[in-house]
Each structure stands twice: as structure tokens, then as C-alpha cells.
Design a protein around this motif. Sequence first.
Motif, mmCIF file in Angstrom:
data_model
loop_
_atom_site.group_PDB
_atom_site.id
_atom_site.type_symbol
_atom_site.label_atom_id
_atom_site.label_comp_id
_atom_site.label_asym_id
_atom_site.label_seq_id
_atom_site.Cartn_x
_atom_site.Cartn_y
_atom_site.Cartn_z
ATOM 1 N N LEU A 24 0.821 -1.207 0.000
ATOM 2 C CA LEU A 24 0.000 0.000 0.000
ATOM 3 C C LEU A 24 0.856 1.258 0.000
ATOM 4 O O LEU A 24 1.857 1.349 0.725
ATOM 5 N N ASP A 25 0.454 2.224 -0.822
ATOM 6 C CA ASP A 25 1.087 3.539 -0.873
ATOM 7 C C ASP A 25 2.555 3.490 -1.284
ATOM 8 O O ASP A 25 3.349 4.355 -0.908
ATOM 9 N N THR A 26 2.909 2.461 -2.036
ATOM 10 C CA THR A 26 4.248 2.416 -2.606
ATOM 11 C C THR A 26 4.219 3.001 -4.019
ATOM 12 O O THR A 26 3.159 3.166 -4.616
ATOM 13 N N SER A 27 5.365 3.311 -4.533
ATOM 14 C CA SER A 27 5.457 3.937 -5.849
ATOM 15 C C SER A 27 5.057 2.953 -6.944
ATOM 16 O O SER A 27 5.120 1.729 -6.759
ATOM 17 N N ASP A 54 -8.092 -2.067 0.935
ATOM 18 C CA ASP A 54 -7.670 -1.628 2.264
ATOM 19 C C ASP A 54 -8.903 -1.575 3.166
ATOM 20 O O ASP A 54 -10.016 -1.941 2.767
ATOM 21 N N TRP A 59 -7.068 0.849 -3.227
ATOM 22 C CA TRP A 59 -5.873 1.589 -3.622
ATOM 23 C C TRP A 59 -5.228 0.895 -4.815
ATOM 24 O O TRP A 59 -5.099 -0.332 -4.857
ATOM 25 N N LYS A 61 -2.255 -0.139 -6.962
ATOM 26 C CA LYS A 61 -0.803 -0.327 -7.076
ATOM 27 C C LYS A 61 -0.344 -0.026 -8.499
ATOM 28 O O LYS A 61 0.765 0.464 -8.726
ATOM 29 N N TRP A 69 -5.598 7.731 -7.366
ATOM 30 C CA TRP A 69 -4.909 6.569 -6.787
ATOM 31 C C TRP A 69 -5.837 5.645 -6.021
ATOM 32 O O TRP A 69 -5.460 4.508 -5.727
ATOM 33 N N SER A 70 -7.014 6.102 -5.645
ATOM 34 C CA SER A 70 -7.898 5.235 -4.855
ATOM 35 C C SER A 70 -9.343 5.704 -5.003
ATOM 36 O O SER A 70 -9.611 6.832 -5.437
ATOM 37 N N SER A 236 0.126 7.020 5.623
ATOM 38 C CA SER A 236 0.017 6.052 4.528
ATOM 39 C C SER A 236 0.557 6.586 3.211
ATOM 40 O O SER A 236 0.751 5.834 2.266
ATOM 41 N N ALA A 237 0.815 7.896 3.143
ATOM 42 C CA ALA A 237 1.212 8.489 1.859
ATOM 43 C C ALA A 237 2.666 8.216 1.503
ATOM 44 O O ALA A 237 3.014 8.209 0.328
ATOM 45 N N ARG A 238 3.508 8.016 2.517
ATOM 46 C CA ARG A 238 4.939 7.840 2.238
ATOM 47 C C ARG A 238 5.458 6.593 2.925
ATOM 48 O O ARG A 238 5.300 6.434 4.141
#
Length: 596
Positions: A24-27, A54, A59, A61, A69-70, A236-238
Amino acid sequence: MMSYSVCDHREEVRLDALYQLSLLDTSPSESFDRITRMASQIFGLPVAAVSLTDRDRQWFKSRVGIDHWSIPRDTAPCAQVAATTQPLVIEDFQADPYYADSVLGRAGTRFYAGAPLVTRDGHGLGALCVLGMAPRRASPAELAALVDLAAMVMAQIELQHAFGRIDPVSGLPTRSQFHDDLIDLARDRPGESRLAVVVDLARDDQISRIARAMGGARVDEMIREASRALRNALGSARPAYHVGAAQFAFLSPPGVEHAAYQEELRAGFAAIRASSSVRFVTNVAIGLRPFTLGDVSADDVLRGAASAAQDARSVDGAIALYSPSNDIAHRRQYALLRDFGAALDAGDQLRLEYQPRIELATGRCIGAEALLRWRHPRLGEISPGEFIPIIEQTSLARPTTQWVLDAAMTQLAEWPDCDIAVSVNISAANFSEDDLIERIQLGLLKRGLRSDRLEIELTESAIMAQPDRALAMLHELAAAGICLAIDDFGTGHSSLAYLQRLPARVVKIDQAFIRNLTGATGPDFVLVETMIGLAHKLGFRVVAEGIETAEAAAVLTGFGCEEAQGFWFARPMQPAPFMRWITDRQQQGRPSSRAA
């Protein structure tokens, strides 16, 4: 009917399985995007996504034809796919009473097909889905292909997890994932300014002490505690990454102002540290590396931030900004350390030079200090002040000391008619060698040398690093007839009471006290006179280092200093010039002479 509590428990287990994968929240990642594009092409539809379910959102990927994004999880078809772990096809949203009024339905979506992403334990993570703006059917071949592609997505997830992409202790992505994510981010946002942050939780010796006192499980718990704190602080953003034994990394938001962000980090980590269970036994250091996406390699970004963290090590909780000059120095140190191991085996890079020690009362040369020199094949002469402190902190300390001992004793054996003693320096690291004294004695015996031909020099600081161990070894060396000298006298931190217990015969006053020694006035004059008088009362013979003027030599002679060495008498020389120097001195019959 299944009870609510059982359903709730299963959902928590499913979410835990999802979170453990740290997706989750990965690039974005090309390995996932490639599969998503294939799904879009097979169906001939403009929209496709790898959607993860989630707690309250779907979300993405990976996504094709989607700007956001979601979306909310409520009434999202992918949530149903995750819950049932079965493929789902919605041929027309408007004909489906449940989904007609969903977020997707209101946005104009008419067709949906999703295949589940299922772990080996049967947990549904989400779906690989395709969407269209017109009603249609999914052929058996299309649906089979979508299921196969979903299996490929899961294989990619498991591959990342299996091959060191997730740390098993912290549950965070590893250095390898940081590397790949930064490459992906640079592809998506080239030219964007960021700061890479490395948080070094503790020094290596602190980690070792915790493990020794409380066991490895306590270290693991410390790592887990830190990873939880970081995840909570970043949100969760970074993502945070576990990039070293006790090192974590993350990226700043884009375009932050450096000084302001440093203060933000300082305050944030002070709050984290206040609740840490190991705050009194560890020292946190933080390094920042500014960079532009696409301009700097991922490896260099992380290395630069870690280098800055080491620069911050002097103060607990300190933050340092990357310094190119410091980084160049660190890289040079590493390169020298790497090359010195080869130099020990090369046979033609290392050598000893000998600086005479003069008896001030007679002018005779009665000894010499063996000084290690290194001619690097590419860099030329390397100063001992640069490479020796590096070597002494590593496992190279033992073979280096042995090389110097062997070379010095071999040279002494080749000077049978020159009855002088040669002094050799050892470091604090050598006190951990149980066989050091045995090796010295064996070396003297093999070469037929009297033990009084060798003198061992060690600094006060080296002695105080392991005082009990040092005292025991020094008594053994003295008992073997080997003379001991305390080098750099006056610069260490030993007490006079401890110095009295040492079986040393000689103290060498550091050149820092001698360099400005002139006339019968000034603080250096009084200090050196006092040090020599004190050394004599403690029973030591005194050697003054760094004599560069006739005036300093005369002053020291007046103080009763027994020996001296320095450029006024002679610079360090290789064996053949050293012997010629001694011969010329004897023929001249003069008590002192200026070196050429």
C-alpha cells in the motif's frame, strides 16, 4: 449464519496479510504496470488496475486510464472480489441494482471484470480489473486470461517478498525495494526535488551491548518499535524502508525547504524518542541528502544520506545535511581501507623508515622509531596520519602490527654491528590478541635478537581503552625483557595513579608541547619542565618528540630530558640511508648536526 465477530476476525487477518506485504502507498512499478497494460490490451478497454482492498478504500498499485490513486471501498466491485476470492463480471452497471449507484456507476462505468489476487493462505488482497464505458460481455478466453494475469500479479508480489524485498523483522520494504521504487519515481516525476532521509537508530557497539545484555529478541523488538513509530509518523502516503541493521530511510514530500524540514524532523523525532523504550541506551542520528529525481542514482542517494547520518553522530538526535566534501573524504577512507589489505600482500607498497633517537647528553644515536610508510600504486605516498587511524579500527590492525613487527625485527637482525633498539607502535586493537606476546617472543627467538633490542610504544589512550587487559599484557611484555614506552605523553586521559602501575620505562612527550618551545618563558616552557620533572619522579626515562630547532634541544637538555627525536637531528630514513647517517655521524664525531 456466520457471526459478526468471526467475520471481523477474518477481515483483520486479511488486512494483516495485506499490510505485511507493504504494498500500500508504494510507488508505481514497471513490473506491475506491464501486466496491467496487457489486461487492458486483451479486453480492448481503456481502464485497468491492480486494486488492493484496504480497510476503507481501494488503492491502485498499478493503473491504466485512471487519474486518481484510490476510490472508497464501499460498493467497489474489487472489494467483493477480495471478499469472495472469485472472479466477478458486471456486464452492465445500470442493470445491476447494487452497483448502479456506486462511485464507478455514477462516473459512467458500464462494464467491469475482475480476477482475485489471492495469497497462498487464501487471503484476498484485491483484484486485477478492467473497466469500460459501454456494456459488454466477457468471453471465456478473456476471463481465463484475466485470471492468469492476476496469478502473474500475485507471483510478482510473492517474488518481491521472497527475494529480500520485505524485511522479516520490521515488515518494511528493504534497500532493494528502495532502489527500485526510486527508479520508478524518477521515471514518473523526473526533475522533482526531494530529500532522502536516513535514520540511524544506534551505533554498532550499542546494538551489540543490547544484544549481549538482553538477547537478540530485544534488538528485534527495538527495530519493530521504531518501524511502527515511523509508519505512524509518515502516514500512509509515504513508505519507510529498512535499509540497514538499524537504519531506516524515507523521502520528503516534493520541494520542501531544507532548513524548515530539518526542524520538522527534529521535533518529530524528539517526540518519537520521548516514548522509546531504549532512549537511554541508544543515540539516534539523522542524515539528509538533497537530490533531483532522475539526476542521481538510487545507490548514491542512499549512500549520501547515510554518510550525512554518520556526520551527525557527534550529538544524540542530531541532523546533518549531506556534505559533498565530507562524502569525498569518507569515500577516500573506504578506498584506502580496501586497498590497504592488498598492500599487505603486495610486497612492494609498504616499507619502514627509521627516525633516530638521540641521547641528548652525549649526542649518540641509541635507538630509532620504526615508522610505517605506504606508497599507493595509483595515489602515491599516503600520509600515516590518514591511513593508520582507519586501519586501527578494523580487523586489519592485527596483520598490520605483525607486518611492522616482522619487518622491524628482520631489519634489526641485518644490523648486527649496530647495537641500537628499535621501537614499534601497537594500537588498542592489539590488546585483544591473546597470542601477541607469544608472537613477539617467537619473532625475536627466530632472528636471534635480544629482547632489549625491541621497544613497544603505545599511547595513553590505547591503554585506557582496555585498562585491565592492557596492564596484564604490559606486565607480561616487561617480564619478557621488552622495553615499554608511553607515546604521546600528556595527551591522553590516564590518571597519575594508573601511570604508576604501568611497567613502562620510557615516556615520550608529544610534539604538540615541544613545537613552540623557545627561551625560558611561556606556558610551553613551564609545562614541559613540569612534565619532565613529574616523569622522572615516577621513574620514567623521557624522550621528547618533534625537535626542530637547536634552541628547543638546548632547553630540553637543560631540563634533564634524556632523549630526543625530530627533524633537527634527522628525518625518518629507509634502512640504507639510516646506516649511512649513523656512520657519517660517528666519523664526524659531533654530538649533534642538522639533517640535510
